[in-house]
Design a protein around this motif. Structure first.
Motif, PDB file in Angstrom:
ATOM      1  N   ILE B 211       0.838  -1.200   0.000  1.00 37.12           N
ATOM      2  CA  ILE B 211       0.000   0.000   0.000  1.00 37.12           C
ATOM      3  C   ILE B 211       0.875   1.253   0.000  1.00 37.12           C
ATOM      4  O   ILE B 211       0.649   2.198  -0.763  1.00 37.12           O
ATOM      5  N   ALA B 212       1.906   1.252   0.839  1.00 41.11           N
ATOM      6  CA  ALA B 212       2.797   2.416   0.903  1.00 41.11           C
ATOM      7  C   ALA B 212       3.500   2.615  -0.439  1.00 41.11           C
ATOM      8  O   ALA B 212       3.611   3.745  -0.939  1.00 41.11           O
ATOM      9  N   PHE B 213       3.948   1.518  -1.037  1.00 43.50           N
ATOM     10  CA  PHE B 213       4.638   1.616  -2.318  1.00 43.50           C
ATOM     11  C   PHE B 213       3.666   2.031  -3.431  1.00 43.50           C
ATOM     12  O   PHE B 213       4.009   2.830  -4.307  1.00 43.50           O
ATOM     13  N   GLY B 214       2.457   1.496  -3.364  1.00 44.16           N
ATOM     14  CA  GLY B 214       1.429   1.911  -4.322  1.00 44.16           C
ATOM     15  C   GLY B 214       1.175   3.410  -4.224  1.00 44.16           C
ATOM     16  O   GLY B 214       0.996   4.098  -5.227  1.00 44.16           O
ATOM     17  N   ALA B 215       1.196   3.909  -3.000  1.00 45.69           N
ATOM     18  CA  ALA B 215       0.944   5.336  -2.787  1.00 45.69           C
ATOM     19  C   ALA B 215       2.014   6.189  -3.467  1.00 45.69           C
ATOM     20  O   ALA B 215       1.690   7.125  -4.202  1.00 45.69           O
ATOM     21  N   VAL B 216       3.278   5.873  -3.250  1.00 43.44           N
ATOM     22  CA  VAL B 216       4.309   6.718  -3.882  1.00 43.44           C
ATOM     23  C   VAL B 216       4.303   6.521  -5.400  1.00 43.44           C
ATOM     24  O   VAL B 216       4.598   7.459  -6.145  1.00 43.44           O
ATOM     25  N   THR B 217       3.933   5.327  -5.842  1.00 46.21           N
ATOM     26  CA  THR B 217       3.826   5.105  -7.290  1.00 46.21           C
ATOM     27  C   THR B 217       2.749   6.009  -7.893  1.00 46.21           C
ATOM     28  O   THR B 217       2.906   6.546  -8.981  1.00 46.21           O
ATOM     29  N   ALA B 218       1.666   6.187  -7.132  1.00 46.49           N
ATOM     30  CA  ALA B 218       0.560   7.026  -7.613  1.00 46.49           C
ATOM     31  C   ALA B 218       0.867   8.511  -7.467  1.00 46.49           C
ATOM     32  O   ALA B 218       0.100   9.351  -7.927  1.00 46.49           O
ATOM     33  N   GLY B 219       1.974   8.837  -6.806  1.00 45.63           N
ATOM     34  CA  GLY B 219       2.341  10.244  -6.662  1.00 45.63           C
ATOM     35  C   GLY B 219       2.070  10.829  -5.290  1.00 45.63           C
ATOM     36  O   GLY B 219       2.134  12.053  -5.117  1.00 45.63           O
ATOM     37  N   CYS B 220       1.771   9.979  -4.307  1.00 46.13           N
ATOM     38  CA  CYS B 220       1.538  10.490  -2.950  1.00 46.13           C
ATOM     39  C   CYS B 220       2.812  11.170  -2.442  1.00 46.13           C
ATOM     40  O   CYS B 220       3.882  10.573  -2.444  1.00 46.13           O
ATOM     41  N   PHE B 353      -5.882   6.390  -5.417  1.00 48.51           N
ATOM     42  CA  PHE B 353      -5.387   7.750  -5.671  1.00 48.51           C
ATOM     43  C   PHE B 353      -5.990   8.326  -6.938  1.00 48.51           C
ATOM     44  O   PHE B 353      -6.347   9.503  -6.991  1.00 48.51           O
ATOM     45  N   ASN B 354      -6.100   7.484  -7.969  1.00 47.21           N
ATOM     46  CA  ASN B 354      -6.671   7.984  -9.218  1.00 47.21           C
ATOM     47  C   ASN B 354      -8.115   8.445  -9.016  1.00 47.21           C
ATOM     48  O   ASN B 354      -8.506   9.497  -9.506  1.00 47.21           O
ATOM     49  N   ILE B 355      -8.875   7.660  -8.257  1.00 41.95           N
ATOM     50  CA  ILE B 355     -10.281   8.032  -8.020  1.00 41.95           C
ATOM     51  C   ILE B 355     -10.344   9.291  -7.152  1.00 41.95           C
ATOM     52  O   ILE B 355     -11.097  10.226  -7.436  1.00 41.95           O
ATOM     53  N   ALA B 356      -9.531   9.320  -6.084  1.00 42.91           N
ATOM     54  CA  ALA B 356      -9.557  10.474  -5.176  1.00 42.91           C
ATOM     55  C   ALA B 356      -9.187  11.753  -5.910  1.00 42.91           C
ATOM     56  O   ALA B 356      -9.760  12.818  -5.660  1.00 42.91           O
ATOM     57  N   THR B 357      -8.222  11.651  -6.826  1.00 45.09           N
ATOM     58  CA  THR B 357      -7.749  12.837  -7.543  1.00 45.09           C
ATOM     59  C   THR B 357      -8.740  13.253  -8.623  1.00 45.09           C
ATOM     60  O   THR B 357      -9.102  14.421  -8.745  1.00 45.09           O
ATOM     61  N   LYS B 358      -9.191  12.278  -9.380  1.00 43.13           N
ATOM     62  CA  LYS B 358     -10.076  12.582 -10.508  1.00 43.13           C
ATOM     63  C   LYS B 358     -11.429  13.096 -10.032  1.00 43.13           C
ATOM     64  O   LYS B 358     -11.982  14.031 -10.607  1.00 43.13           O
TER      65      LYS B 358
END
Lengths: 292, 601
Positions: B211-220, B353-358
């Protein structure tokens, strides 16, 4: 700081004012009008561009303030403005973040966040409009109300000691602590300008009377009871607290405490720089290899 | 039928907390993945820092490991209690490795299977490694089950190299003594062997790391959190990594502050996340309402644990679905996702992240203790193929033109029309382009008060109706985008379906594949998004289904109720509320029962 803005001109306002078209919803004679006036003048003096300013507030009469400035703002939830402000400031340290609220917002539901914002020495200014009562909910005792205060929730009188916001903020680690008065717009303006010039967590407690729900402490009450201290700001916490606590009758205005220590945002920038110097800036592929 | 697939080996180490059970298991896991094994682990330990029973389990095989299976092939018991409390899970013909003296009153008595006594504690003392019992055990395990010692030696050097050469030497000695003990004193009488790796080194992540790695991948680039078991791993990983990526990790004063800090940073342009467990999610409820109202995106991870209240913080439960989906005051749209396994945790986080941002909306990612602490190998993601949504911000109209207008709300008295930025302009999608503080000419006041398109407080009924509809419209947009987000396995015309969410779906996959192999006409339906539910796909796949077996780790059947009430299906809810995940063997009989009943009808 920039004084330029490409914002379209707003009709019917002085060119320099940062106020919006929305009229405050406060009762006539509310102290918060004085705070708005002092803030507007201070911000003009500071020359901040409107897009660089962010007002963050919680809930309460005074927390409506962000609407009345045509700047960025975030009207959040009760007590949490300092936490929201931390996020805003860290996301973009170039912004001028000003937290506004009342005594209930800051020192009842939000005390925790105020203490920690002060401790971290986040570089922002927090302005408390202190009327010693809950106004938006139509008159209940507040954490700064005097003992024996009669309100809807204390029909037989309050049995609680008030908190002293100035002492609490000094003890918590705020690096600029001052008190001002809504009726003394000049003092308020100067204090805000000084607080904004101070790098670190600045706290200004503004006595801002509510003559609707706190008739005991309206402007008439404060007349002749408010004086500006002649002492310089102390750099020692104990000395500053002594000045505040040993003052006799009436309310003392002035900057009681000021000191310099690293700001939170500055310290984090430093931490990021050191971490990157030591470990480099990894790509996603490189991070992935740490799981191999 | 023999359910057991001998290509897979499941090994459990059990001992006293503080004896190095977990670190030995993690070392074994990492080394297995390096030689190209697929692995999945499970661990549980007491809340207390030391003392109580610690258990680490690794299942490894030639293909992706989708569940922990039913029974252990190998049990390594560091002490009597480790034996007593785990022996029931060992296959009757499984291998026991133990370190305690059986007595007449309490003998080690098994009808079949093979037992080996290895004096781990004694050998550790001999090696001069005070905490080396676990390394002795690893050495013995390696020799007994054909695992190369060199990989473990390298692992020990990597793991303890930072401490001191003396620590490395002592642990290596302990490892070797364990191995030598097997060579010199034991006669190998079992067949269980660790599978050969395929030579492709695999990466191993825990659910929290994924989850943490997914977050930085998404740009967190901003995280604020408050320590809480079992979510703290997310925070600690990001505390190390975010500063290197020019981001910030803030340990907040409480969970309310954590989400509020996130909202502030999101409002000012960062992609943000916080992670917590059930009690923390409860504290965040009010701020989730603010996020919905002010339309500020945020990803909130809930690594669920057994509750309520403090409950069993290190034990597993899927008990927060209702809180995540329905725990809002008023109409406050939020999205709920629940990863099924480690790779899914990585991908769903990017998705969150994509949903939260979009959609400028809060997204709750429901993880679980058994996922957060579980480690598993996963294929290396191809970053070029991962979609990361980047926002386009509003701009000031050129040549002094007016702001784009759509279906303007009538302006009431006291609301002068000035050319200010319509932050909450109503488009059909429900999403309005926003500006960030610092952008000139686009100033606005984000707010938790009901407001008009210009972000000004408004309480009149028409405005209220229009703005509630605007926020809710995002739900329909998301439903359109994710309407087909359902994983289906099995026969399309099956009359018996099974369904689950989160990690139970992964275990269920195991059970379903087993039943499909036997020729059972069933299908499995796993929604990839839990709010808004992908109704179109769910209805399509459920049409013709006469009975749905739903398994979940809670006592009330939170998901079962959704399936029953939303799709009007007869649901057989199989609930497990013991702090432990399902086993495939607990699901299979339920499927059988449903099949039998449907045939009878």
């Amino acid at each position: 700081m920039s004084t330029e803005t490409t914002a379209p001109a707003r009709a019917g306002r002085s060119a320099k004012s940062l106020r919006s078209d929305l009229k405050p919803v406060w009762c006539p004679g509310c102290g918060d009008y004085g705070v708005i006036a002092g803030l507007d003048k201070a911000l003009q003096e500071l020359g901040y561009a409107r897009h660089e300013i962010v007002f963050v507030s919680g809930i309460g009469c005074s927390s409506r303030l962000p609407y009345f400035f045509d700047t960025y703002g975030f009207h959040t939830i009760h007590g949490r403005a300092p936490a929201v402000a931390l996020g805003v400031k860290l996301a973009n340290p170039k912004l001028h973040v000003i937290v506004v609220g009342g005594d209930g917002d800051f020192f009842s539901i939000g005390t925790n966040h105020m203490v920690h914002a002060a401790r971290r020495n986040l570089d922002l200014t927090a302005i408390c409009m202190d009327n010693h009562v809950y106004g938006l909910t139509k008159g209940q005792v507040s954490p700064t109300s005097e003992r024996d205060f009669l309100t809807g929730s204390t029909p037989y009188g309050s049995v609680e000691e008030p908190v002293n916001p100035l002492v609490l903020m000094i003890a918590s680690g705020a690096t600029f602590v001052a008190q001002s008065y809504a009726a003394n717009v000049k003092h308020l303006r100067e204090t805000i300008v000084a607080a904004e010039g101070h790098p670190g967590f600045s706290f200004i407690n503004v006595i801002s009377p509510c003559h609707t729900f706190n008739r005991e402490k309206d402007f008439a009450y404060y007349k002749g009871r408010v004086s500006v201290t002649e002492e310089e700001a102390k750099h020692d916490r104990a000395e500053a607290i002594r000045v505040i606590l040993t003052h006799g009758e009436g309310e003392l205005l002035g900057t009681f405490y000021e000191t310099r220590r690293p700001t939170y945002d500055g310290s984090l920038a430093d931490l990021r720089r050191r971490a990157r110097e030591r470990h480099g800036v990894p790509t996603l592929e490189e991070i992935l290899e740490s799981f191999a | 039928m023999k359910a057991r697939d001998t290509r897979y080996v499941c090994l459990r180490i059990a001992g006293e907390g503080g004896e190095g059970v977990i670190s030995a298991g993690e070392l074994l896991t990492r080394v297995a993945a390096r030689r190209g094994n697929h692995v999945q682990t499970f661990k549980t330990f007491p809340s207390e820092v030391r003392g109580g029973m610690a258990v680490f389990q690794i299942r490894t095989g030639p293909e992706q490991v989708i569940s922990q299976g039913d029974y252990l092939d190998v049990l390594v018991a560091f002490n009597r209690e480790g034996y007593d409390r785990n022996i029931a899970d060992l296959e009757t013909d499984g291998v026991l490795v133990f370190d305690f003296e059986p007595t007449e009153e309490a003998p080690v008595r098994r009808r079949r299977g093979v037992d080996y006594h290895v004096p781990m504690g004694e050998l550790a003392k001999e090696a001069g490694a005070r905490f080396g019992k676990n390394m002795v055990a690893l050495g013995a395990v390696a020799r007994l089950f054909g695992f190369p010692l060199e990989g473990l030696r390298e692992g020990i050097r990597r793991k303890f190299g930072k401490k001191s050469e003396a620590v490395v030497t002592a642990n290596l000695r302990a490892l070797d003594l364990g191995a030598r003990y097997v060579e010199e004193h034991l006669e190998i009488r079992h067949e269980v062997r660790f599978p050969e790796g395929d030579g492709n080194p695999r990466i191993v992540l825990s659910g929290n790391e994924a989850i943490a790695f997914g977050a930085v991948t998404a740009g967190c680039r901003f995280y604020a959190g408050y320590p809480i078991t079992p979510a703290t791993g997310v925070m600690e990983w990001l505390a190390r990594v975010l500063p290197l990526l020019d981001g910030d990790m803030v340990q907040a004063e409480d969970e309310i502050a954590a989400i509020c800090m996130c909202l502030g940073a999101s409002f000012a342009g960062k992609k943000v996340m916080t992670a917590t467990s059930g009690p923390g999610l409860a504290l965040m409820s009010e701020a989730l309402g603010l996020a919905a109202m002010a339309e500020v995106g945020v990803v909130v991870v809930d690594v669920q644990r057994a509750g309520p209240s403090t409950g069993m913080p290190t034990k597993a439960e899927q008990g927060d679905l209702n809180l995540a989906i329905f725990g809002a005051h008023s109409t406050a749209p939020r999205v709920v996702l629940a990863p099924i396994d480690i790779e899914d945790a990585f991908r769903q986080t990017v998705n969150a992240f994509n949903i939260a941002t979009k959609y400028q909306i809060p997204v709750i990612l429901l993880s679980e203790q058994s996922l957060g602490y579980c480690q598993a190998s996963m294929p290396r993601p191809d970053f070029g193929k991962i979609d990361v949504f980047e926002e386009e911000y509003a701009t000031v109209p050129e040549d002094g033109g007016d702001w784009p207008r759509v279906d303007e709300i009538t302006v009431g008295e006291g609301y002068p029309m000035t050319p200010i930025f319509p932050r909450y302009i109503r488009y059909d999608s429900g999403v309005s382009p926003r500006s960030l503080p610092g952008m000139p000419g686009l100033e606005y006041r984000a707010t938790g008060l009901e407001h008009d398109e210009y972000a000004r407080p408004r309480y009149d009924p028409e405005n209220r109706r229009a703005m509630t509809a605007k926020r809710k419209a995002k739900y329909e947009s998301i439903r359109r985008e994710y309407g087909g987000a359902v994983e289906v396995i099995g026969y399309p015309d099956a009359e018996v379906a099974v369904s689950a969410w989160g990690t139970t779906a992964s275990v269920m996959r195991h059970a379903v594949l087993r039943k499909l192999n036997e020729g059972a006409r069933i299908k499995a339906i796993f929604p990839k998004i839990l709010s808004p539910m992908p109704d179109a796909a769910m209805e399509r796949h459920l049409s013709g289904v006469r009975k749905v077996v739903v398994c979940e780790m809670n006592d009330t059947g939170q998901y079962a109720k959704i399936v029953r009430h939303r799709y009007h299906k007869e649901v057989q809810a199989v609930l497990k509320d013991r702090g432990l995940p399902f086993k495939p063997s607990e699901i299979v009989p339920q499927i059988d029962a449903a099949l039998e009943e449907v045939v009878r009808i």
